[in-house]
Write a protein that holds these residues in place. Structure first.
Motif, PDB file in Angstrom:
ATOM      1  N   LYS A 208       0.871  -1.170   0.000  1.00 27.72           N
ATOM      2  CA  LYS A 208       0.000   0.000   0.000  1.00 27.72           C
ATOM      3  C   LYS A 208       0.908   1.220   0.000  1.00 27.72           C
ATOM      4  N   THR A 209       0.747   2.084  -1.009  1.00 29.14           N
ATOM      5  CA  THR A 209       1.665   3.208  -1.172  1.00 29.14           C
ATOM      6  C   THR A 209       0.908   4.523  -1.027  1.00 29.14           C
ATOM      7  N   PHE A 210       1.546   5.448  -0.293  1.00 25.22           N
ATOM      8  CA  PHE A 210       0.889   6.676   0.126  1.00 25.22           C
ATOM      9  C   PHE A 210       1.630   7.908  -0.397  1.00 25.22           C
ATOM     10  N   LEU A 211       0.878   8.972  -0.594  1.00 30.46           N
ATOM     11  CA  LEU A 211       1.462  10.271  -0.914  1.00 30.46           C
ATOM     12  C   LEU A 211       1.895  10.975   0.368  1.00 30.46           C
ATOM     13  N   SER A 212       2.603  12.082   0.207  1.00 30.45           N
ATOM     14  CA  SER A 212       3.108  12.817   1.375  1.00 30.45           C
ATOM     15  C   SER A 212       1.989  13.394   2.231  1.00 30.45           C
ATOM     16  N   ASP A 213       0.791  13.570   1.643  1.00 31.79           N
ATOM     17  CA  ASP A 213      -0.346  14.065   2.427  1.00 31.79           C
ATOM     18  C   ASP A 213      -1.127  12.929   3.073  1.00 31.79           C
ATOM     19  N   THR A 214      -0.540  11.713   3.071  1.00 28.31           N
ATOM     20  CA  THR A 214      -1.035  10.478   3.702  1.00 28.31           C
ATOM     21  C   THR A 214      -2.165   9.806   2.919  1.00 28.31           C
ATOM     22  N   ARG A 215      -2.491  10.301   1.722  1.00 32.05           N
ATOM     23  CA  ARG A 215      -3.518   9.624   0.930  1.00 32.05           C
ATOM     24  C   ARG A 215      -2.974   8.329   0.326  1.00 32.05           C
ATOM     25  N   LEU A 216      -3.743   7.276   0.484  1.00 34.30           N
ATOM     26  CA  LEU A 216      -3.404   5.982  -0.118  1.00 34.30           C
ATOM     27  C   LEU A 216      -3.861   5.996  -1.578  1.00 34.30           C
ATOM     28  N   PHE A 217      -2.903   5.894  -2.502  1.00 37.37           N
ATOM     29  CA  PHE A 217      -3.274   5.967  -3.921  1.00 37.37           C
ATOM     30  C   PHE A 217      -3.080   4.658  -4.669  1.00 37.37           C
ATOM     31  N   GLN A 218      -2.339   3.688  -4.083  1.00 32.55           N
ATOM     32  CA  GLN A 218      -1.996   2.480  -4.838  1.00 32.55           C
ATOM     33  C   GLN A 218      -1.983   1.255  -3.940  1.00 32.55           C
ATOM     34  N   TYR A 219      -2.615   0.206  -4.424  1.00 35.65           N
ATOM     35  CA  TYR A 219      -2.525  -1.114  -3.802  1.00 35.65           C
ATOM     36  C   TYR A 219      -1.956  -2.053  -4.856  1.00 35.65           C
ATOM     37  N   THR A 220      -0.884  -2.758  -4.516  1.00 40.57           N
ATOM     38  CA  THR A 220      -0.156  -3.579  -5.492  1.00 40.57           C
ATOM     39  C   THR A 220       0.055  -4.994  -4.974  1.00 40.57           C
ATOM     40  N   LEU A 221      -0.088  -5.945  -5.873  1.00 38.35           N
ATOM     41  CA  LEU A 221       0.332  -7.328  -5.651  1.00 38.35           C
ATOM     42  C   LEU A 221       1.405  -7.626  -6.685  1.00 38.35           C
ATOM     43  N   SER A 222       2.642  -7.766  -6.213  1.00 41.32           N
ATOM     44  CA  SER A 222       3.772  -8.020  -7.100  1.00 41.32           C
ATOM     45  C   SER A 222       4.197  -9.474  -6.921  1.00 41.32           C
ATOM     46  N   ASN A 223       4.011 -10.260  -7.981  1.00 48.47           N
ATOM     47  CA  ASN A 223       4.220 -11.716  -7.916  1.00 48.47           C
ATOM     48  C   ASN A 223       5.520 -12.091  -8.621  1.00 48.47           C
ATOM     49  N   HIS A 224       6.428 -12.720  -7.871  1.00 45.75           N
ATOM     50  CA  HIS A 224       7.782 -12.983  -8.356  1.00 45.75           C
ATOM     51  C   HIS A 224       8.066 -14.479  -8.435  1.00 45.75           C
ATOM     52  N   ARG A 225       8.736 -14.882  -9.511  1.00 40.08           N
ATOM     53  CA  ARG A 225       9.257 -16.246  -9.558  1.00 40.08           C
ATOM     54  C   ARG A 225      10.344 -16.365  -8.496  1.00 40.08           C
ATOM     55  N   PRO A 226      10.331 -17.420  -7.694  1.00 36.63           N
ATOM     56  CA  PRO A 226      11.147 -17.418  -6.476  1.00 36.63           C
ATOM     57  C   PRO A 226      12.646 -17.574  -6.668  1.00 36.63           C
ATOM     58  N   ASP A 227      13.097 -18.040  -7.823  1.00 36.90           N
ATOM     59  CA  ASP A 227      14.518 -18.354  -7.946  1.00 36.90           C
ATOM     60  C   ASP A 227      15.383 -17.151  -8.277  1.00 36.90           C
ATOM     61  N   LYS A 228      14.787 -16.054  -8.745  1.00 34.99           N
ATOM     62  CA  LYS A 228      15.575 -14.956  -9.277  1.00 34.99           C
ATOM     63  C   LYS A 228      15.720 -13.772  -8.336  1.00 34.99           C
ATOM     64  N   PHE A 229      14.986 -13.765  -7.234  1.00 33.65           N
ATOM     65  CA  PHE A 229      14.901 -12.530  -6.472  1.00 33.65           C
ATOM     66  C   PHE A 229      15.201 -12.715  -4.986  1.00 33.65           C
ATOM     67  N   ARG A 230      15.898 -11.722  -4.474  1.00 39.68           N
ATOM     68  CA  ARG A 230      16.127 -11.616  -3.033  1.00 39.68           C
ATOM     69  C   ARG A 230      15.611 -10.249  -2.603  1.00 39.68           C
ATOM     70  N   PHE A 231      14.828 -10.206  -1.540  1.00 40.38           N
ATOM     71  CA  PHE A 231      14.310  -8.944  -1.048  1.00 40.38           C
ATOM     72  C   PHE A 231      15.195  -8.484   0.096  1.00 40.38           C
TER      73      PHE A 231
END
Length: 238
Positions: A208-231
């Protein structure tokens, strides 16, 4: 300004990312690196330790520093980055964004609740983007955007950079995000869009991503293949 050991770390990392050193290769000895970079043993050891901490080498007694993975892409959690910004740090790879959907639709009850929409303002932008790296489709990003805040979108905008458009064209300031990570089973639809191969799971990052005025503008589901990524995150004990 970076310290000398960080400077040497980045020089070695560039060689790993550009294929000069490949997985399974052994780095030159500490003495050789000292001569090559005109550095003390302590400085070289700090550089190697940083490479080890970040998952690029494994120190092995009697064998030296072995490259263990030169094909991982880091997604850091101590910042908010667009995929375009992340892609600029992926060396020597062909990176492409494929926009499958950019639609203006009515939000369902779940999304209305997440984005805190009311019945008089329940239209959203629904976006599906596949991230293709070196001809492998390994990320599916699904975005739900509050259309009252972001009034106009199209495939051209979201294929380039949504955040760049929001900040540079709309002059809105993106400030902070809340995230969860969990594993999911891929659906048939996700399998049709991604090169999942034999993997029976995806790593999903919910944001959930917010603007500086605290408004929530984006909800994201980011789906990754497990072998290529480290968070990757950075944390301090308080």
């Amino acid at each position: 300004m970076n310290s000398k050991y960080e400077y040497i770390y980045n020089l070695i990392l560039d060689k790993i990312r550009n294929g000069f050193f490949k997985e399974g290769d052994t780095l030159p000895s500490e003495y050789t690196l000292m001569k090559e970079y005109n550095a003390s043993r302590d400085t070289i050891r700090k550089s190697l330790q940083l490479l080890s901490n970040n998952g690029y080498i494994q120190k092995s007694k009697g064998k030296g520093s072995i490259i263990i993975n030169s094909d991982i892409y880091n997604f850091e959690f101590n910042g908010i980055y667009s995929f375009k910004e992340v892609a600029s740090k992926i060396y020597g790879k062909k990176v492409e964004t494929i926009v499958h959907k950019c639609e203006y639709i009515k939000a369902d009850n779940f999304i209305k609740k997440v984005l805190k929409l009311n019945d008089n303002n329940d239209m959203i932008w629904y976006i599906e983007r596949v991230r293709n790296i070196d001809n492998e489709k390994i990320i599916l990003d699904i975005d739900f955007i509050n259309s009252y805040i972001i009034k106009t979108l199209d495939k051209k905008i979201v294929s380039n950079s949504l955040y760049e458009y929001i900040e540079n064209e709309l002059n809105l300031k993106i400030s902070y995000a809340e995230r969860n990570i969990f594993c999911t089973f891929p659906t048939d639809y996700e399998r049709s869009l991604l090169d999942i191969n034999n993997y029976n799971m995806l790593i999903t990052v919910e944001s959930k991503t917010f603007l500086s005025d605290t408004r929530l503008f984006q909800y994201t589901l980011s789906n990754h293949r497990p072998d290529k990524f480290r968070f990757k995150d950075f944390a301090r004990r308080r």
